[in-house]
Design a protein around this motif. Structure first.
Motif, short mmCIF file in Angstrom:
data_model
loop_
_atom_site.label_atom_id
_atom_site.label_comp_id
_atom_site.label_asym_id
_atom_site.label_seq_id
_atom_site.Cartn_x
_atom_site.Cartn_y
_atom_site.Cartn_z
N TYR A 1 0.74 -0.97 0.40
CA TYR A 1 0.21 0.01 -0.01
C TYR A 1 0.94 1.56 -0.30
CZ TYR A 1 0.70 0.33 4.92
OH TYR A 1 0.67 0.77 6.12
N ASP A 3 1.10 4.91 1.79
CA ASP A 3 0.58 5.88 2.75
C ASP A 3 0.67 7.61 2.38
OD1 ASP A 3 3.28 7.13 3.26
OD2 ASP A 3 3.42 6.59 4.32
N LYS A 28 4.70 6.99 0.29
CA LYS A 28 5.10 6.25 1.27
C LYS A 28 5.22 4.65 1.25
CE LYS A 28 8.69 4.71 4.20
NZ LYS A 28 9.63 3.53 3.91
N HIS A 74 4.89 0.10 1.25
CA HIS A 74 5.07 -0.26 2.16
C HIS A 74 4.65 -1.80 1.43
CE1 HIS A 74 5.57 2.95 5.13
NE2 HIS A 74 4.43 3.32 5.16
N ILE A 75 5.47 -2.83 1.63
CA ILE A 75 5.07 -4.14 1.15
C ILE A 75 4.89 -5.00 2.18
CG2 ILE A 75 6.09 -6.14 0.48
CD1 ILE A 75 7.92 -4.34 -1.49
N VAL A 76 3.37 -4.83 2.40
CA VAL A 76 3.00 -6.48 3.52
C VAL A 76 3.34 -7.91 3.33
CG1 VAL A 76 0.42 -7.16 4.46
CG2 VAL A 76 0.49 -4.52 3.22
N ILE A 92 0.32 -5.20 11.49
CA ILE A 92 0.88 -4.86 10.14
C ILE A 92 1.01 -3.51 9.59
CG2 ILE A 92 2.46 -5.48 8.30
CD1 ILE A 92 0.92 -8.53 8.80
N LEU A 98 3.80 -0.23 9.76
CA LEU A 98 4.56 0.04 9.01
C LEU A 98 4.13 1.28 8.73
CD1 LEU A 98 3.98 -2.97 6.89
CD2 LEU A 98 5.98 -2.06 7.91
#
Lengths: 191, 191
Positions: free
Chosen positions: A59, A61, A65, A67-69, B139, B143
């Motif tokens: 996703y 933010d 930025k 962010h890999i879940v 998570i 993050l």
């Protein structure tokens, strides 16, 4: 679809007749590198089982930025699960990093299969258990203090993934800079 | 045990006869504040359903730093799930923060209930789905970039927990300093 059957039968055996019916709930889809299976703000219609290829779920933010879940590879399930289970629009993206094929299942199809077959309810419970363990490991990894510990834990859990995923994504997944990660790769005699 | 029945029947209805049998798999336990339900390196015999009280699940890293993986309150399940599902010894602690009662279930009991009753298989799948969503939210929270975003997300998801848990644990859970957290509480007009 044989790969789907093999995947289900790792957990529970099926008759030919059962599988003929079960497979009607799944649709096969080829995915090219850099193609999106799901885009932020889309309706989350499907979860995806990777038959092969490599994928990332991420996703962006409010500061832009990424962010890999999670990453996904053969026999891993993926989607924006919060959007899928709650039937909200996606807050995440699913992108293909290495071409492959997936099968797609709707929430309605999932629930119908689970209701009609105790063994499919069992199958989904086992897969969720594994998914739950993987997320708990992801949390432990994020909470770990040092980049080195994070890298070692990721290498230990997913030795094959670390060889196939571009370093910039591994760095992002681990929350470390690319410079730090390069140092860790260099220090690691295995690679 | 009526509270256990109510909890299961939020998902699936049971006959009196079924519940009489199902409840034999659970044992009731009172827990005092600061008492441990599970200690690192213990065999993970049980998962616990909180009937009331507040609990925290945490581990201590190699530098002696404590990390909170989850809190639990009424109707939440908890244990060291990696240890429980893989039948390894615990790497985590489960501690009571506010006295209450829990029911305890073994992995063998869980699997037997799920195998004997399709509706219990369904119940455990639904609970796992909710647990999976909660971990995914954990998570996302980890993050998230700023202490303020983490705090707001936690307040939004668990408005009741934030009022009942000592600030030092909230700070630890969010990975922010106590000073930063105090500032966030003060800035937040709701409290």
């Amino acid at each position: 679809m044989q790969r789907l059957r093999d995947h289900i039968e790792e957990i529970t055996s099926l008759t030919d007749e059962e599988f003929e019916y079960i497979k009607t709930f799944f649709t096969l889809r080829k995915v090219r590198k850099n193609q999106f299976l799901l885009h932020e703000s889309d309706e989350v219609k499907f979860e995806f089982l990777a038959l092969d290829g490599i994928y990332k779920v991420f996703y962006i933010d409010e500061n832009g930025k990424e962010h890999i879940v999670q990453f996904a590879k053969k026999n891993w399930w993926m989607t924006d699960y919060i959007g899928f289970f709650k039937q909200n629009n996606a807050t995440m993206f699913v992108e293909c990093l290495k071409e492959g094929e997936v099968v797609c299942l709707t929430l309605e199809g999932r629930e119908k299969l689970a209701a009609e077959f105790h063994k499919m309810e069992h199958f989904f419970r086992v897969k969720l258990t594994n998914g739950y363990i993987a997320l708990q490991q992801r949390i432990t990894l994020l909470l770990s203090s040092t980049p080195q510990q994070r890298y070692e834990e990721f290498s230990r859990l997913y030795p094959d993934l670390i060889l196939q995923i571009p370093k910039k994504y591994v760095a992002e997944y681990l929350g470390v800079s690319r410079e730090t990660l390069s140092r860790l790769y260099t220090n690691d005699n295995k690679y």
